[in-house]
Design an enzyme around this catalytic site. Structure first.
Site, short mmCIF file in Angstrom:
data_model
loop_
_atom_site.label_atom_id
_atom_site.label_comp_id
_atom_site.label_asym_id
_atom_site.label_seq_id
_atom_site.Cartn_x
_atom_site.Cartn_y
_atom_site.Cartn_z
N TYR A 134 0.84 -1.20 0.00
CA TYR A 134 0.00 0.00 0.00
C TYR A 134 0.88 1.24 0.00
O TYR A 134 1.76 1.39 0.84
CB TYR A 134 -0.93 0.02 1.23
CG TYR A 134 -1.98 1.10 1.08
CD1 TYR A 134 -3.23 0.79 0.57
CD2 TYR A 134 -1.69 2.42 1.37
CE1 TYR A 134 -4.18 1.79 0.37
CE2 TYR A 134 -2.62 3.42 1.17
CZ TYR A 134 -3.87 3.09 0.67
OH TYR A 134 -4.80 4.08 0.46
N GLN A 195 -10.96 0.03 0.29
CA GLN A 195 -11.33 -0.81 -0.86
C GLN A 195 -10.10 -1.49 -1.47
O GLN A 195 -10.18 -2.64 -1.91
CB GLN A 195 -12.11 0.01 -1.92
CG GLN A 195 -11.40 1.22 -2.52
CD GLN A 195 -11.56 2.49 -1.68
OE1 GLN A 195 -11.90 2.44 -0.49
NE2 GLN A 195 -11.31 3.64 -2.29
N ASN A 218 -3.63 5.92 5.94
CA ASN A 218 -4.38 6.71 6.90
C ASN A 218 -5.24 5.80 7.79
O ASN A 218 -5.12 4.57 7.75
CB ASN A 218 -5.24 7.76 6.17
CG ASN A 218 -6.30 7.11 5.28
OD1 ASN A 218 -6.67 5.94 5.44
ND2 ASN A 218 -6.80 7.88 4.32
N SER A 241 5.75 9.04 14.08
CA SER A 241 7.19 8.80 14.03
C SER A 241 7.89 9.53 15.18
O SER A 241 7.42 10.57 15.65
CB SER A 241 7.72 9.30 12.68
OG SER A 241 9.01 8.82 12.45
N GLN A 263 12.55 15.12 12.24
CA GLN A 263 11.49 14.25 12.72
C GLN A 263 10.19 15.03 12.87
O GLN A 263 9.12 14.59 12.45
CB GLN A 263 11.88 13.65 14.08
CG GLN A 263 11.02 12.50 14.53
CD GLN A 263 10.98 11.40 13.50
OE1 GLN A 263 9.92 11.09 12.98
NE2 GLN A 263 12.11 10.84 13.13
N HIS A 266 7.48 15.81 10.05
CA HIS A 266 6.56 14.81 9.49
C HIS A 266 5.10 15.19 9.74
O HIS A 266 4.30 15.24 8.83
CB HIS A 266 6.84 13.43 10.08
CG HIS A 266 7.91 12.69 9.36
ND1 HIS A 266 7.78 12.27 8.07
CD2 HIS A 266 9.15 12.31 9.74
CE1 HIS A 266 8.89 11.65 7.68
NE2 HIS A 266 9.74 11.67 8.68
N GLU A 331 11.75 4.63 18.19
CA GLU A 331 11.82 4.19 16.80
C GLU A 331 13.21 4.51 16.23
O GLU A 331 13.87 3.64 15.67
CB GLU A 331 10.73 4.93 15.99
CG GLU A 331 10.69 4.52 14.53
CD GLU A 331 9.78 5.43 13.71
OE1 GLU A 331 9.37 6.50 14.20
OE2 GLU A 331 9.49 5.07 12.55
N HIS A 332 13.63 5.76 16.38
CA HIS A 332 14.96 6.18 15.94
C HIS A 332 15.76 6.64 17.16
O HIS A 332 15.28 7.49 17.92
CB HIS A 332 14.89 7.37 14.97
CG HIS A 332 14.02 7.15 13.78
ND1 HIS A 332 12.70 7.56 13.72
CD2 HIS A 332 14.27 6.56 12.58
CE1 HIS A 332 12.19 7.23 12.55
NE2 HIS A 332 13.11 6.62 11.83
N ASP A 365 16.89 7.29 6.62
CA ASP A 365 15.54 7.35 6.04
C ASP A 365 15.56 7.06 4.55
O ASP A 365 14.58 6.56 3.99
CB ASP A 365 14.94 8.75 6.24
CG ASP A 365 14.52 8.99 7.68
OD1 ASP A 365 14.39 8.01 8.43
OD2 ASP A 365 14.35 10.16 8.05
N GLU A 419 -2.33 -36.33 28.95
CA GLU A 419 -3.27 -35.28 28.51
C GLU A 419 -4.61 -35.87 28.08
O GLU A 419 -5.45 -35.18 27.52
CB GLU A 419 -2.64 -34.47 27.36
CG GLU A 419 -1.41 -33.66 27.79
CD GLU A 419 -0.80 -32.82 26.66
OE1 GLU A 419 -1.26 -32.94 25.51
OE2 GLU A 419 0.13 -32.06 26.94
N HIS A 424 -3.80 -39.70 19.94
CA HIS A 424 -2.39 -39.31 19.81
C HIS A 424 -1.49 -40.46 20.29
O HIS A 424 -0.52 -40.83 19.63
CB HIS A 424 -2.10 -38.07 20.66
CG HIS A 424 -2.59 -36.78 20.09
ND1 HIS A 424 -3.91 -36.45 20.00
CD2 HIS A 424 -1.91 -35.70 19.59
CE1 HIS A 424 -4.04 -35.23 19.47
NE2 HIS A 424 -2.83 -34.76 19.20
#
Lengths: 434, 434
Positions: A134, A195, A218, A241, A263, A266, A331-332, A365, A419, A424
């Site tokens: 995506y 969709q 999104n 981020s 950063q 963003h 994250e960073h 990045d 068991e 088995h």
């Protein structure tokens, strides 16, 4: 015009609560979005292409009648790459080559071993058959993101990479198409939203069903991915981020200010935090921020991010700074210090670690090689950067010799009867030698 | 008394639809369960131990006042192991040793490489700090499951493994506690349900917050795990267990019948399918099933499973059989054939592959070594057996030399400006040499 970034002391009595408040983030689960996505997913599942065309015309202000109008061919992708200004094309191809070279190191191989009695055990590693990628449309369409998502799949050996990218109003982003060409994408559909996710997850007459869907989107896309999880694999649902810069005070404060900006630009929810044991250095960075901010194109976003979620933290010691790193699991993580190697053994949680004054996050990045899809919101405690391993899967291999089966059969029989699973037990007992 | 198992021909015109119907499975998402779990999770999140005690008393028919009454200590686990009959203890320890030996092969190491200009790239691999292991109470409490979930975490280097197991009415399963001792579990709380999942995910004054929760559970547990995903990692949400047996007709049909039973006895929704190119052999297995079923303790469950979801499929060729394997992507695949190695390259999707006539699935369930937590419902298309890799995570490492940063800075700057991210560009440009 100065900007107000919160300052904290790691020795403050309420520092723990301060950090909890600073880091708290929860994505709002909106029942309206949930219902809209459910309806879209169900419509695509039952009516296929027809529903995809309907939603695309409605949400992306398009006016198409057939799915053929919503597919690009390889010639169009190649033309986009060929049509770029040379500087941009060279940069894109250089980045793709480096990302590919790095990810080659991540490919995992099948393995097996044979025991004394001839029993063979191991794992067979295979690529996924088909993956969906995506790519958001409009302003958030990042060519670098196409490289970072598609190249690991390609390196893993995935035979078919199906990209979806909405083109609101019909506008194509040439850099994104060029990146698709550079990254080895197989097919591109100009569809988006829930969709597109549903079409990839369940397949339509035109869009092939994939095994896993990756890539950012999104709230509708994220909600749809969560919904189809199970029918297909998905990557992490990313939060805003973030960067944590740890500096010993000897890096140019303008560099650190700009690293924080990179950063913060963003979006307003992005989080940039600086930790230093040197209080004076925090003042210097604040001064650089005040001076540089008015020169930035995205100064409104940067200001909102830094004032809303940013922080300058004075750590009383290196140990305190390390505790903050592991508490945040950023994250960073930028270790802008003299000897980053000496810090490394104590860093337990981080998505990516940028070591030394020269290693700006921005280099990672785009083109250093490692992936820029990283665990956010503290999830680096338990998850990893996107990688080739996300596009490979394993099958256990077990091949018992007659002797091996006889010995294992005794153990299995005992445990199975413990068991109360007697089928088995009897299945195992058939393989015990008389 | 015969049993009716459906028979299909792979050459039938409607075989595709038949397979879709046979394999279709969706867990029902019940809004009542969803609401109950939401309330429990929120209560535990806000009121901690107090809420855990309340729910435990209510749902597990207990009457405790403090969390201390809901924790077992290491001595109790060791006593359970010491107290087992020798045969059972030996079998449990033998299984644990084999599972451990196999999983040692899965441990992944950090790696790095240095480029010509001195830039270092790599990944640092670290274990998760703390993991939660859910073990169901009552009849579904399987000691083998404790081994299979805890040992990979232990091998990964996880420092703290926190097990939760409900004890309805106060009844402790000694085999489960013994397995916890054998597997290296750190702490055990006798709590269960959504309240246990919430306690592990968010922590309480007594129950430590973990980084990942693994292990099977009922619909409340599965719903709670889905809900806390993001705050912590979770393993797959498993569907009903399944086996696909492919046989060339030369295995004792009683063995194959019992192998199918061993899957079917789990529960009515379990799925057991046999594929063979030999129609006569399908008849022989049907006869074995008819003859053996009345001798089985769990014959009612086996009958319901085989009649409801089982199938005997006549494949027209080996290629057809392989297509069926890859269409199903079975959790367990038994290749009961003369030369299973020759089939292996064409098997693309399966959780675990049991090769040869001696390798009953039951051996793998308990003690062969590979994990018995496997992807169900076709998810082997994109996911893997539980393993050491699920308890390790990676951090990217990037350390640019001054020369490396200068060259990378040029590429990053060009790409960042193409994305209109000028703070990224300027951050990179600071590192370009004059």
């Amino acid at each position: 015009m100065s900007i107000t970034i919160r300052r904290f002391e790691s020795t403050a009595a309420d520092f723990d609560q301060t950090m909890n408040a600073l880091l708290s983030w929860e994505s709002v689960s909106d029942t309206g979005v949930q219902q809209a996505v459910t309806d879209i997913v169900n419509a695509v599942r039952s009516r296929g292409d027809e529903a995809v065309i309907e939603f695309t015309n409605r949400f992306d202000r398009m006016n198409v009648e057939t799915m053929a109008q919503l597919e690009l061919n390889q010639e169009q992708l190649q033309a986009a790459l060929d049509g770029l200004p040379e500087l941009q094309r060279d940069a894109l191809l250089a980045a793709a080559a480096r990302v590919r070279a790095y990810h080659e190191h991540q490919r995992q191989d099948s393995w097996r071993y044979t025991e004394a009695d001839g029993t063979v055990l191991g794992q067979k590693v295979t690529p996924l058959d088909r993956v969906g990628l995506y790519v958001p449309g409009g302003k958030a369409a990042y060519p670098s993101s196409v490289l970072m998502n598609a190249i690991p799949a390609h390196v893993a050996g995935v035979q078919e990479i199906v990209m979806v990218v909405p083109t609101p109003g019909g506008e194509l982003n040439q850099l994104v198409l060029a990146a698709a060409a550079a990254a080895g994408v197989s097919r591109v559909f100009t569809i988006g939203g829930a969709q597109a996710v549903a079409a990839l997850a369940y397949g339509t007459a035109t869009v092939p069903r994939v095994d896993k869907i990756v890539g950012p989107g999104n709230i509708y896309v994220a909600t749809a991915k969560r919904m189809v999880f199970g029918a297909v694999g998905i990557d992490m649902i990313a939060g805003p981020s973030e960067i944590l810069v740890v500096c010993d005070g000897a890096t140019n404060p303008d560099w650190i200010a700009m690293d924080l900006f990179s950063q913060a630009e963003h979006d307003e929810d992005a989080q940039a935090i600086l930790v230093s044991t040197e209080a004076d250095f925090l003042d210097e960075v604040q001064a650089s921020i005040n001076r540089l901010l008015p020169t930035m194109e995205r100064q409104d976003i940067i200001r909102a991010s830094l004032e809303g979620r940013g922080a300058l933290i004075h750590a009383s010691s290196r140990e305190d700074a390390l505790a903050i790193i592991n508490r945040i699991a950023p994250e960073h993580l930028e270790l802008s210090v003299a000897d980053p190697e000496s810090w490394l053994p104590d860093v337990r949680h981080a998505g990516a670690i940028f070591m030394g004054r020269y290693t700006a996050e921005a280099l990672g990045d785009y083109c250093a090689g490692p992936n820029h899809v990283l665990p956010t919101s503290g999830t680096a405690r338990f998850s990893s950067p996107l990688g080739v391993y996300d596009f490979q899967k394993r099958s256990s291999l077990i091949m018992c010799s007659a002797d091996g089966a006889s010995e294992l059969g005794k153990v299995a029989s005992t445990l199975a009867r413990g068991e109360f699973l007697t089928a088995h037990a009897r299945s195992a007992e058939y393989r015990i030698k008389d």
